[in-house]
Design an enzyme around this catalytic site. Structure first.
Site, PDB file in Angstrom:
ATOM      1  N   SER A   8       5.542 -18.854  -2.737  1.00 22.35           N
ATOM      2  CA  SER A   8       4.664 -17.688  -2.861  1.00 22.35           C
ATOM      3  C   SER A   8       4.626 -17.043  -4.238  1.00 22.35           C
ATOM      4  CB  SER A   8       5.035 -16.631  -1.813  1.00 22.35           C
ATOM      5  OG  SER A   8       4.398 -16.919  -0.596  1.00 22.35           O
ATOM      6  N   SER A  68       1.593 -16.256  -1.458  1.00 22.22           N
ATOM      7  CA  SER A  68       1.169 -14.942  -1.031  1.00 22.22           C
ATOM      8  C   SER A  68       1.177 -13.896  -2.148  1.00 22.22           C
ATOM      9  CB  SER A  68       2.077 -14.452   0.107  1.00 22.22           C
ATOM     10  OG  SER A  68       3.402 -14.311  -0.355  1.00 22.22           O
ATOM     11  N   LYS A  89       4.741  -6.471  -6.138  1.00 21.02           N
ATOM     12  CA  LYS A  89       4.109  -6.943  -4.909  1.00 21.02           C
ATOM     13  C   LYS A  89       4.339  -5.903  -3.815  1.00 21.02           C
ATOM     14  CE  LYS A  89       4.096 -11.115  -1.963  1.00 21.02           C
ATOM     15  NZ  LYS A  89       4.701 -12.452  -1.773  1.00 21.02           N
TER      16      LYS A  89
END
Lengths: 480, 473
Positions: free
Chosen positions: A178, A154, A79
């Site tokens: 997330s 996210s 990420k």
């Protein structure tokens, strides 16, 4: 054999036996990325050349008989809020769009030592604020498991990349769901490990008391395998625990006979979608058929976790994001006449709407008398949530719950009012507030073929029990 | 000062703790390095940089707390103080707001009215900010100082004027240095002070308090207090209420002026620092640090008075610098004339030492020998001074210098008479002045003898010789 269709565990075995080279594996994934990216946008940065170089190096070392790490040659993605030395790390923000960190995060180092090959950095909601991966400065990611739908967020880029076979596995960060929510939306496995078991050093912080880095994988066994690499003490993170960890893969197949599993009554009924509730009930049934006991319990305080979460997380975020001021790094506003203006303009121009909204919220709940009215009250709720879980886990091994109240929704629906969007975290945040391990795994699909999921929550350090139960469910579901 | 009014002062002193590395990362703390060479992702506030507490900073702060008679807390915790300023890379400072490391101590100071106790409310540890350098229309930032450990020492509002404030700071500095907690090098910003000041009519409520920020010398503190107290009293006399505000002291004009609100900050939105677990100390750890504390200035002072017979003022001065006190004790063991040794130390030695002496280059046995010679009248006061300077600067024994340079005292009245006559031949005016009744001329004539003998003339013998000359005619 299609390399990108293999699980990380299977690919790793083939790599070890020399049946597949690391370069072949990297190339296969890079090829898949090239094919699918234009539409998916799961990646912000693809590091193709570095990946090939790293793969060649692993092949060379394997050929010369050197000892290699457990993930040697397995292609993966990180990420884009996890710092990588020499590779830009943007947090999907305009403010950091050209930021190249001079150091790597603890988890990036651990994966590198384990031999995993970095394919690139994945898309996300800006500064990990959101549950759609549509607030990214670089454009939104699409859900490969439900075309036209959001991938969740996210860590939506990581979930989509794994689901689309653009990476064998990926890392995400989970503050209030997330990792788990996008895993649920994209039909992959996602674990938020126990707070303190995985180093946060070098990962851009959202809410420090809640953030945990964790894996997104295609199988439960992969998840256990990556967790093995991620867990461990890091002296650079003062919240990282000094602890010995078991091999999480060793007893995944032990089954659930005799396990006591709780279903929380408050996670049924409105606002939970019909198909979500059905998945959870079906999973409970399956556990019972495999020899576990299930029982419904009530923990009303868990319904208060959501507002408490938003108060605490935005408060901490308002502090954590104060460093992005354009002074030392990141995009700097032009034409500022003094340092104050420089900071103000850089932030005004650099942050997106959702980030500004949460910074304002966080600033508000800490300001003057609001501190007592909101922040301190939320901290009390947090203590009560911890207690509620302690009470449940005095009688149960696991909690079975939905991951999200709904299945993936269409990208056009993303702009619903923020309160509705925040509601999507309702099942995820209790475990976050209590620092507990929680895993989301795919479990069935709705009528339109969109992935459904269930969540397993354990007491602190209960990852082994989670993996055992998840593995049992996954195997049983696969047999159907 | 207008007797009707009383000035009430509390100090917040920031002392850099003397650790080799910063409080939350392993960067070096050395002063004077090239800008931005002692930095890392943590102290630069990069994404993902995380604080790890340096236990050495805790140990130093505990030393300070124990030396100031504080209650060291076994449980303390860190908070974030949020505000935007270009010298603050994270946009917040990690400090201890709710649960400080030390509570409730005190420090005794010498004032004109005798000893006075100044209460210490608390001591907490925190990180320093970066240094802003203005110039050429630019603002430059040096992050080397960012993250240097500070102890913030907060007094009770017990101080009543500039003089007491200066005495407190001087004493505090000496205790912090002696305890090994902090070097307090003033020129390097090792000790800085914020002043909270208000005035009130005697017996009335406190007035609104004004904060004077970031004063970096004792002199500035005293000047700022004097100016501000006058300003506040004048306002009160005009019947104006003082505003609660933060003011800056301008060294060049000696005046204070209000800072912009932005600079002084409003609500700091404190909240617990989630990246640092609470700071837990055991009683054993605290006791171990207590046991390792050296003898502190007040104890030394008392001992010098009772055991060595020094005057309290002299004892306080000598005890205030560890290096000097250690040296003095070694020299005092070698001479019975401690008061003279103390006098020589204060008048001659202190002048030669830098402001933060680490050691005294004058060997104690030589200082003792010079003391003995002076006491026995073998050398004059002026020669004693010269000998201290010589033995401080080079490796020579005082006896050698006296012999080689003929510095022994001249008691021979005939010789002194000869020298006097010579002087008066060259300056007959001295004598005529004396005859005309100018009594100061006598002192001038003795001065000529001293000058001509290089200070070696025995004052009594010279006086007798002069009398003989003056009585002749």
């Amino acid at each position: 054999m299609n390399i990108t269709d293999l699980s990380a565990a299977r690919l790793s075995a083939l790599l070890r036996r020399g049946e597949v080279s690391a370069l072949e594996a990297a190339d296969a994934y890079l090829c898949e990325i090239e094919r699918r990216e234009p539409r998916l946008r799961a990646f912000i940065t693809v590091t193709a050349e570095r990946a090939r170089e790293q793969a060649r190096e692993i092949d060379r070392r394997r050929a010369s008989g050197e000892a290699l790490g457990p993930l040697a040659g397995v292609p993966m993605a990180l990420k884009d809020n996890i710092c990588t030395e020499g590779i830009r790390t943007t947090c999907a923000s305009r403010l950091l769009r050209d930021f190249v960190p001079p150091f790597s995060a603890g988890v990036a180092e651990r994966l590198e030592r384990a031999g995993a090959v970095l394919l690139g950095k994945t898309n996300m909601d800006e500064f990990a604020m959101g549950s759609t991966t549509q607030t990214s400065f670089f454009g939104g990611t699409e859900n490969p498991a439900a075309p036209g739908c959001v991938p969740g967020g996210s860590s939506g880029g990581s979930a989509a990349a794994v689901a689309a076979h653009e990476a064998a596995f990926a890392l995400g960060s989970d503050t209030g769901g997330s990792i788990r929510q996008p895993a649920a939306f994209c039909g992959v496995v996602g674990l938020k490990p126990t707070y303190g078991t995985v180093t946060r050093y070098g990962a851009a912080e959202l809410a420090s008391s809640l953030d945990q880095i964790g894996p997104l994988t295609r199988t439960v066994l992969d998840c256990a395998m990556v967790t093995n690499v991620l867990t461990g003490h890091d002296p650079r993170d003062a919240t990282s625990l000094v602890r010995e960890y078991p091999d999480f893969t060793s007893d995944v197949s032990r089954g659930v006979k005799g396990m006591r599993i709780a279903l929380v009554r408050e996670f049924f009924g409105s606002p939970f979608a019909e198909e979500v509730q059905r998945s959870v009930r079906r999973a409970a049934e399956m556990f019972r058929s495999l020899g576990a006991e299930t029982e419904e319990v009530s923990a009303p305080i868990l319904t208060r976790a959501l507002p408490a979460y938003y108060i605490i997380s935005t408060a901490e975020a308002s502090g954590n994001l104060a460093r992005y001021d354009g002074v030392r790094y990141g995009r700097r506003a032009e034409n500022a006449s003094d340092p104050d203006e420089l900071m103000r303009l850089s932030r005004a121009e650099g942050f997106g709407t959702e980030v500004k909204r949460r910074i304002l919220l966080g600033t508000f709940v800490l300001d003057g008398e609001n501190r007592e009215r909101y922040f301190e009250k939320a901290m009390k709720v947090r203590t009560l949530v911890v207690r509620a879980f302690r009470e449940i886990f005095s009688r149960f091994d696991l909690v079975l719950a939905p991951t999200t109240p709904t299945v993936p929704y269409r990208i056009e629906e993303r702009d619903a009012d923020p309160e509705t969007r925040y509601l999507s975290d309702i099942c995820a945040v209790p475990a976050s507030l209590a620092g507990l391990p929680a895993l989301s795994m795919p479990f069935g699909r709705d009528g339109a073929g969109r992935p459904a999921a269930v969540q397993l929550i354990a007491p602190a350090f209960g990852e082994r029990e989670i993996f055992r139960a998840a593995y049992a469910l996954e195997r049983e579901e696969g047999d159907v | 000062m207008t007797p009707e009014f009383e000035t009430v002062i509390g100090l917040e002193v920031h002392a850099e703790l003397s650790t080799a590395s910063k409080i939350f990362c392993s960067c070096a703390t050395g002063f004077g390095a090239e800008p931005n060479t002692q930095v890392c992702p943590v102290c630069m506030g990069l994404p993902g940089g995380m604080p790890v507490l340096n236990r050495a900073a805790v140990e130093k702060a505990v030393r300070a707390g124990l030396a100031l008679g504080c209650e060291v807390q076994t449980y303390s915790a860190f908070d974030r103080k949020n505000y935007f300023y270009p010298d603050l890379p994270k946009g917040y400072q990690i400090t201890q707001q709710e649960r400080p490391l030390c509570l409730g101590g005190s420090l005794m100071i010498e004032t004109a009215g005798g000893e006075k106790r100044i209460g210490i409310a608390r001591i907490h540890i925190e990180e320093d900010a970066a240094k802003l350098v203005y110039g050429g229309g630019k603002v430059l930032v040096d992050y080397n100082r960012c993250g240097v450990p500070l102890a913030e020492i907060v007094t009770e509002p017990d101080i009543r004027g500039a003089e007491e404030a200066a005495a407190f700071l001087k004493k505090l500095r000496s205790v912090l240095r002696a305890s090994g907690a902090a070097e307090c090098r003033m020129s390097e910003g090792g000790m800085r002070c914020d002043v909270n000041i208000s005035v009130r009519r005697r017996g009335e409520q406190f007035g609104e308090r004004v904060e004077l920020k970031n004063l970096s010398s004792f002199r500035s503190v005293a000047r700022a207090i004097e100016y501000e107290a006058k300003r506040l009293i004048a306002a009160a006399e005009r019947g104006e209420a003082a505003a609660r505000e933060t003011r800056r002291f301008d060294e060049s004009t000696g005046r204070t002026f209000a800072m912009r609100r932005k600079e002084s900050g409003g609500d700091y939105r404190y909240f617990p620092e989630p990246n640092l677990p609470p700071l837990v100390l055991t009683e054993e750890e605290i006791e171990r640090i207590r046991a390792s504390l050296p003898e502190l200035p007040d104890a030394r002072k008392r001992r010098y008075v009772s055991e060595l017979g020094l005057a309290p003022f002299d004892a306080e001065q000598i005890a205030s610098e560890n290096a000097v006190a250690d040296w003095f004790e070694r020299a005092a063991a070698l001479t019975p004339h401690r008061r003279r040794l103390a006098a020589l130390t204060l008048t001659e030695l202190f002048r030669l030492l830098p402001s933060d002496p680490e050691s005294v280059p004058l060997p104690p046995e030589r200082a003792a020998r010079i003391t003995d010679m002076a006491e026995a009248g073998e050398i004059s006061a002026a020669v004693a001074k010269r000998l201290i300077e010589r033995c401080f600067a080079e490796d020579v024994s005082p006896d050698e210098v006296v012999r080689a340079e003929g510095l022994g005292v001249i008691r021979d009245e005939e010789e002194l008479e000869r020298i006097l006559r010579e002087a008066l031949r060259e300056e007959p005016k001295l004598l005529t002045d004396y005859r005309r009744g100018k009594s100061a001329a006598r002192g001038a004539m003795l001065g000529r003898v001293m000058r001509r003998t290089g200070g070696r003339a025995d004052p009594q013998a010279a006086s007798a010789a002069l009398d003989r000359i003056l009585n002749e005619e």
